[in-house]
Motif scaffolding. Structure first.
Motif, PDB file in Angstrom:
ATOM      1  N   LYS A   1      -4.733   1.546   3.794  1.00 29.35           N
ATOM      2  CA  LYS A   1      -4.658   0.407   2.872  1.00 29.35           C
ATOM      3  C   LYS A   1      -5.995  -0.327   2.892  1.00 29.35           C
ATOM      4  O   LYS A   1      -6.567  -0.565   3.956  1.00 29.35           O
TER       5      LYS A   1
ATOM      6  N   SER B   1      -6.328  -3.396   1.300  1.00 28.00           N
ATOM      7  CA  SER B   1      -5.986  -4.816   1.383  1.00 28.00           C
ATOM      8  C   SER B   1      -4.525  -4.937   1.797  1.00 28.00           C
ATOM      9  O   SER B   1      -3.694  -4.086   1.456  1.00 28.00           O
TER      10      SER B   1
ATOM     11  N   ARG C   1      -4.351  -1.817  -4.448  1.00 33.34           N
ATOM     12  CA  ARG C   1      -4.872  -2.466  -3.241  1.00 33.34           C
ATOM     13  C   ARG C   1      -6.403  -2.557  -3.280  1.00 33.34           C
ATOM     14  O   ARG C   1      -6.982  -3.556  -2.839  1.00 33.34           O
TER      15      ARG C   1
END
Length: 422
Positions: free
Chosen positions: A60, A62, A235
């Motif tokens: 990920k 963010s 993201r």
């Protein structure tokens, strides 16, 4: 100046698994020096047994508080007993023995681990024989709802945070979502430099190919625009907008990548859904504004009029139909952005060609006009005059610009700036 000695370990490409060394100060080895001798011997040992870390990645880009991140790193070469240390700041969060050359760890970023711009820097260190022999860094953005500078277009003028401004920015391409060399630490460095140089916005184009995982290949058919887009793209874009906001830089998001515009209503719906999704997602961030498409091609329907006189009714009807389709496409996308975010400013990054008449026949759906210009300054007046709609309250702006020869040379992979031609 420069490094005394440098090591390069190639983990991919034509020189994969080769190891190189460079010396910036050969005079150090011209006389007896125990420290220089030890350094030289250590470099030779590393060349004979090259090990390094590659491909440090997070699942990920963010996260919000409470979400976890998995980090993985790969080792090239062989080093029995090697371990990998994962750190945030100076704190070790995990120490893992490498299995088949791979080490992984999972962690949940905390607010006190983030910088004032919301970035949690993570580091992987390769430890062999008790010594740290390599290190890789990346980052994760801890989302905090940061708001960028408020870009507003009204009364034929742009303002930033309520103050009328003349400002400039720069482009970057879709590679920002694709390359393994792009991450929040790189974006923070670049956006911080932009702020220092007075560059007020970053235009992101070639965006729509990342609606789904097509390995960066162009998506030129609206049916590939899925909503919601794949999580990785969402993201990444969240991270980009927050880092930009933290640096006082706006984001000019180009929604479509060279798609057709002669679309029927059912073909337009995926584009409208895509535009509405992103505008709604960033509706609370006044630092995001929108370019519907990069350089829509005005000659897609040239077959209707090419080689024909304007007195030919078929040619005339073809041109009118072309303009009507373009206007419908432009309005549908602009309206979709405004449905997602009523205050967002919207335009189209038009080509400079003077025969692209559809861009002057309708401005429905747009808040301001924009044109690109690669060519001489003397020609710019006529190009800009073609999109001057100040009498409608929709002033003009200059998008991409530069010297034609240098631009075309870069498109063919050439370097340098042929000053005479430019």
């Amino acid at each position: 100046r420069g490094p005394v000695l440098s090591l390069v370990f190639n983990h991919d490409g034509p020189y994969a698994k080769s190891a190189w060394a460079f010396c910036g100060h050969p005079e150090l080895f011209e006389k007896a020096d125990p420290d220089a001798d030890r350094l030289f011997v250590e470099v030779c040992r590393r060349l004979l047994s090259p090990v390094c870390l590659t491909a440090l990645q997070t699942d990920k880009t963010s996260v919000r508080l409470g979400e976890s991140v998995e980090m993985s790193v790969r080792m090239q070469g062989s080093a029995p007993g090697a371990v990998c240390r994962f750190l945030i700041g100076g704190d070790e969060i995990s120490r893992v023995a490498l299995s088949d050359g791979v080490a992984c760890c999972r962690f949940s970023p905390r607010a006190n681990q983030a910088s004032d711009k919301g970035i949690v820097e993570v580091r992987a260190e390769l430890v062999v024989g008790g010594k740290t022999v390599d290190c890789r860094r990346t980052g994760v953005v801890l989302l905090g709802g940061r708001r960028g500078p408020a870009f507003c277009f009204a009364d034929n003028m742009f303002s930033i945070d309520g103050r009328r401004r003349f400002f400039g920015g720069m482009n970057t391409t879709g590679m920002i979502w694709h390359s393994a060399n792009e991450d929040p630490l790189v974006w923070e460095r670049d956006l911080s430099d932009m702020a220092d140089y007075g560059m007020k916005f970053l235009r992101l184009l070639h965006f729509s190919p990342f609606a789904q995982d097509r390995k960066g290949k162009s998506i030129n058919d609206p049916k590939f625009l899925v909503v919601p887009p794949m999580e990785k793209t969402v993201r990444q874009t969240d991270a980009l907008t927050e880092i930009a906001a933290a640096n006082g830089v706006g984001v000019f998001l180009t929604l479509h990548d060279w798609m057709p515009w002669e679309l029927e209503p059912e073909e337009l719906r995926p584009q409208e859904d895509w535009a509405r999704f992103w505008a709604d997602r960033y509706r609370s961030n006044p630092g995001v504004f929108y370019d519907i498409q990069n350089e829509p091609d005005p000659n897609r329907w040239k077959k209707f009029s090419e080689g024909k006189s304007w007195r030919d009714l078929g040619a005339r009807d073809g041109e009118r139909k072309r303009a009507a389709y373009f206007a419908r496409w432009q309005k549908a996308n602009g309206d979709a952005v405004h449905q997602g975010c009523p205050q967002a400013a919207v335009t189209v990054g038009n080509l400079q060609t003077l025969d692209a008449i559809e861009k002057q026949l309708s401005t429905d759906g747009l808040d301001f006009l924009n044109v690109h210009h690669y060519g001489g300054a003397a020609d710019l007046r006529s190009v800009v005059k073609l999109i001057d709609r100040r009498f409608e309250g929709k002033g003009f702006s200059l998008g991409e610009f530069g010297a034609t020869v240098a631009h075309d040379a870069r498109g063919r992979g050439k370097t340098g700036d042929p000053s005479e031609d430019s």
